[in-house]
Design a protein around this motif. Structure first.
Motif, PDB file in Angstrom:
ATOM      1  N   MET A 188       0.886  -1.188  -0.024  1.00  0.00           N
ATOM      2  CA  MET A 188       0.173   0.185  -0.107  1.00  0.00           C
ATOM      3  C   MET A 188       0.910   1.225  -0.085  1.00  0.00           C
ATOM      4  O   MET A 188       0.537   2.177  -0.569  1.00  0.00           O
ATOM      5  CB  MET A 188      -0.973  -0.042   1.094  1.00  0.00           C
ATOM      6  CG  MET A 188      -1.998  -1.099   1.101  1.00  0.00           C
ATOM      7  SD  MET A 188      -3.227  -0.816  -0.257  1.00  0.00           S
ATOM      8  CE  MET A 188      -4.041   0.835   0.466  1.00  0.00           C
TER       9      MET A 188
ATOM     10  N   ASP B 185       1.807   2.282  -3.383  1.00  0.00           N
ATOM     11  CA  ASP B 185       0.678   2.273  -4.116  1.00  0.00           C
ATOM     12  C   ASP B 185       0.342   1.054  -5.138  1.00  0.00           C
ATOM     13  O   ASP B 185      -0.048   1.169  -6.220  1.00  0.00           O
ATOM     14  CB  ASP B 185       0.921   3.408  -5.035  1.00  0.00           C
ATOM     15  CG  ASP B 185       0.922   4.853  -4.292  1.00  0.00           C
ATOM     16  OD1 ASP B 185       0.372   4.909  -3.405  1.00  0.00           O
ATOM     17  OD2 ASP B 185       1.865   5.924  -4.576  1.00  0.00           O
ATOM     18  N   GLN B 186       0.701  -0.045  -4.638  1.00  0.00           N
ATOM     19  CA  GLN B 186       0.253  -1.400  -5.513  1.00  0.00           C
ATOM     20  C   GLN B 186      -0.905  -1.892  -4.668  1.00  0.00           C
ATOM     21  O   GLN B 186      -1.028  -3.030  -4.019  1.00  0.00           O
ATOM     22  CB  GLN B 186       1.452  -2.240  -5.515  1.00  0.00           C
ATOM     23  CG  GLN B 186       2.667  -1.777  -5.929  1.00  0.00           C
ATOM     24  CD  GLN B 186       3.732  -2.877  -6.169  1.00  0.00           C
ATOM     25  OE1 GLN B 186       3.426  -4.046  -5.914  1.00  0.00           O
ATOM     26  NE2 GLN B 186       5.112  -2.420  -6.070  1.00  0.00           N
ATOM     27  N   HIS B 187      -2.087  -1.048  -4.819  1.00  0.00           N
ATOM     28  CA  HIS B 187      -3.341  -1.556  -4.142  1.00  0.00           C
ATOM     29  C   HIS B 187      -3.689  -2.742  -4.786  1.00  0.00           C
ATOM     30  O   HIS B 187      -4.451  -3.526  -3.663  1.00  0.00           O
ATOM     31  CB  HIS B 187      -4.314  -0.209  -4.325  1.00  0.00           C
ATOM     32  CG  HIS B 187      -3.851   1.261  -3.892  1.00  0.00           C
ATOM     33  ND1 HIS B 187      -4.599   2.135  -3.763  1.00  0.00           N
ATOM     34  CD2 HIS B 187      -2.663   1.346  -3.354  1.00  0.00           C
ATOM     35  CE1 HIS B 187      -3.741   3.064  -3.256  1.00  0.00           C
ATOM     36  NE2 HIS B 187      -2.683   2.838  -2.909  1.00  0.00           N
ATOM     37  N   GLU B 188      -3.995  -3.213  -5.696  1.00  0.00           N
ATOM     38  CA  GLU B 188      -4.627  -4.387  -6.240  1.00  0.00           C
ATOM     39  C   GLU B 188      -3.900  -5.597  -5.500  1.00  0.00           C
ATOM     40  O   GLU B 188      -4.538  -6.480  -5.258  1.00  0.00           O
ATOM     41  CB  GLU B 188      -4.345  -4.375  -7.710  1.00  0.00           C
ATOM     42  CG  GLU B 188      -5.271  -5.665  -8.451  1.00  0.00           C
ATOM     43  CD  GLU B 188      -5.369  -5.490  -9.764  1.00  0.00           C
ATOM     44  OE1 GLU B 188      -5.521  -6.789 -10.298  1.00  0.00           O
ATOM     45  OE2 GLU B 188      -5.133  -4.607 -10.478  1.00  0.00           O
TER      46      GLU B 188
ATOM     47  N   LEU C 263      -4.549  -5.897  -2.012  1.00  0.00           N
ATOM     48  CA  LEU C 263      -6.002  -6.241  -1.578  1.00  0.00           C
ATOM     49  C   LEU C 263      -5.904  -7.975  -1.940  1.00  0.00           C
ATOM     50  O   LEU C 263      -6.397  -8.609  -0.876  1.00  0.00           O
ATOM     51  CB  LEU C 263      -7.028  -5.576  -2.710  1.00  0.00           C
ATOM     52  CG  LEU C 263      -8.520  -6.233  -2.339  1.00  0.00           C
ATOM     53  CD1 LEU C 263      -8.790  -6.118  -1.068  1.00  0.00           C
ATOM     54  CD2 LEU C 263      -9.378  -5.708  -3.465  1.00  0.00           C
TER      55      LEU C 263
ATOM     56  N   HIS D  74      -7.281   0.870   5.447  1.00  0.00           N
ATOM     57  CA  HIS D  74      -6.808   0.944   3.750  1.00  0.00           C
ATOM     58  C   HIS D  74      -8.064   1.203   3.050  1.00  0.00           C
ATOM     59  O   HIS D  74      -7.784   1.237   1.756  1.00  0.00           O
ATOM     60  CB  HIS D  74      -5.726  -0.004   3.550  1.00  0.00           C
ATOM     61  CG  HIS D  74      -4.482  -0.168   4.020  1.00  0.00           C
ATOM     62  ND1 HIS D  74      -3.529   1.062   4.079  1.00  0.00           N
ATOM     63  CD2 HIS D  74      -3.895  -0.986   5.063  1.00  0.00           C
ATOM     64  CE1 HIS D  74      -2.614   0.732   4.656  1.00  0.00           C
ATOM     65  NE2 HIS D  74      -2.625  -0.556   5.415  1.00  0.00           N
TER      66      HIS D  74
END
Length: 315
Positions: A205, A208-211, A214, A240
């Motif tokens: 996170m 910025d590697q949100h996928e 998740l 988050h």
């Protein structure tokens, strides 16, 4: 105090205190340690239990005094030096922490904990090359030890790197930790894996590697089964902004632990943060009916403020 402490096996009273500590009842373990030391003032185990209980209760000055009693009579106690270092570190006393860790290493350089602790100090001081060298020594010291221990070395270093702001490097350590999955069918190991995945997701996170984060949170949800692991997972998802996942995990925790006031309190908090205020109020009432919980009063006040029910000051 006698400089030669008694190392005989603990009595029943001390064993009860150690059991209370293991169960997280640190006030009780401190009380039992104190009672035991009134009659066995030369007991290493008694002073160690007192020191550890004081640390958990945040009474750090008194904890230093208790650790000093242990080290006065048992200067070759590796764990006492190590935990004294941890206490200094928690207080931001990094030079003193480093000295304590060095004393532990002088007693045994075949254990990984002090190497890893010194790596953490190096990271705080901006000495990443030194930290990497100490990390390598910790891994070497853990060679041949059980699988969970080797996983723990990589996991802890990942946490230290993340705390120091090195998110990219932390992901490598978390990935290395998850290579040790040979015992993953055991519940304890599955929850351990879930904890590593959560930390890895937090690092992603920050990048910025949100996928991908998740995906790891979702995988952790499939692994987790312990109340504390599920609670932390729900909180992290909510922090988050993965609200749907946070609610699902918090509800599952309540289903698995229906008599837990803490599980209900956590669900109420997540519901409130997601804007489901009426539902949060109902779940909070259930939590309060199950037992007294730290934080329940503050949550009720926060809910009242959001619902517009906060008491008005008297004229």
């Amino acid at each position: 105090m006698d400089h030669t402490l008694n190392t005989t096996p603990p009595t029943l009273g001390l064993e009860e205190g150690q059991a209370a500590f293991k169960n997280g009842d640190w006030a009780q373990s401190l009380a039992l340690a104190g009672q035991f030391l009134e009659h066995h003032n030369d007991s290493i185990a008694g002073w160690m239990l007192k020191a550890r209980s004081l640390v958990q209760l945040g009474q750090w000055d008194a904890a230093h005094e208790a650790f000093a009693q242990v080290l006065q009579g048992a200067p070759a106690d590796y764990n006492a030096w190590l935990e004294t270092g941890h206490l200094h570190f928690a207080q931001g006393q990094f030079a003193q922490a480093s000295t304590a860790y060095e004393r532990a290493l002088a007693l045994s350089n075949k254990r990984f904990e002090a190497h890893l602790a010194l790596a953490r100090v190096a990271l705080v001081n901006g000495q990443q090359a030194t930290a990497e060298r100490l990390y390598a020594k910790a891994i070497q010291a853990a060679q041949g030890v059980d699988v969970p221990t080797q996983r723990l070395v990589h996991w802890r270093m990942g946490q230290y790197l993340l705390d120091a702001g090195h998110a990219q490097e932390a992901t490598v350590s978390f990935s290395d930790a998850l290579l040790w999955l040979k015992d993953v069918n055991k519940p304890a190991a599955r929850n351990h894996v879930a904890e590593v995945q959560m930390d890895w997701a937090c690092a992603l996170m920050r990048l910025d590697q949100h996928e991908r984060a998740l995906q790891l949170f979702t995988s952790a949800a499939a692994m987790a089964s312990r109340e504390n692991t599920l609670t932390r997972l729900a909180v992290l998802n909510q922090q988050h902004h993965f609200e749907e996942q946070a609610l699902a995990v918090a509800r599952r925790c309540v289903q698995l632990f229906p008599q837990s006031a803490g599980a209900h309190l956590n669900l109420a908090h997540v519901l409130m943060e997601c804007g489901q205020l009426a539902a949060a109020e109902g779940v909070l009432a259930q939590a309060e009916s199950l037992g007294t919980m730290p934080g329940a009063k503050d949550l009720r006040a926060a809910l009242a403020a959001k619902l517009g029910n906060a008491p008005k000051p008297a004229p």
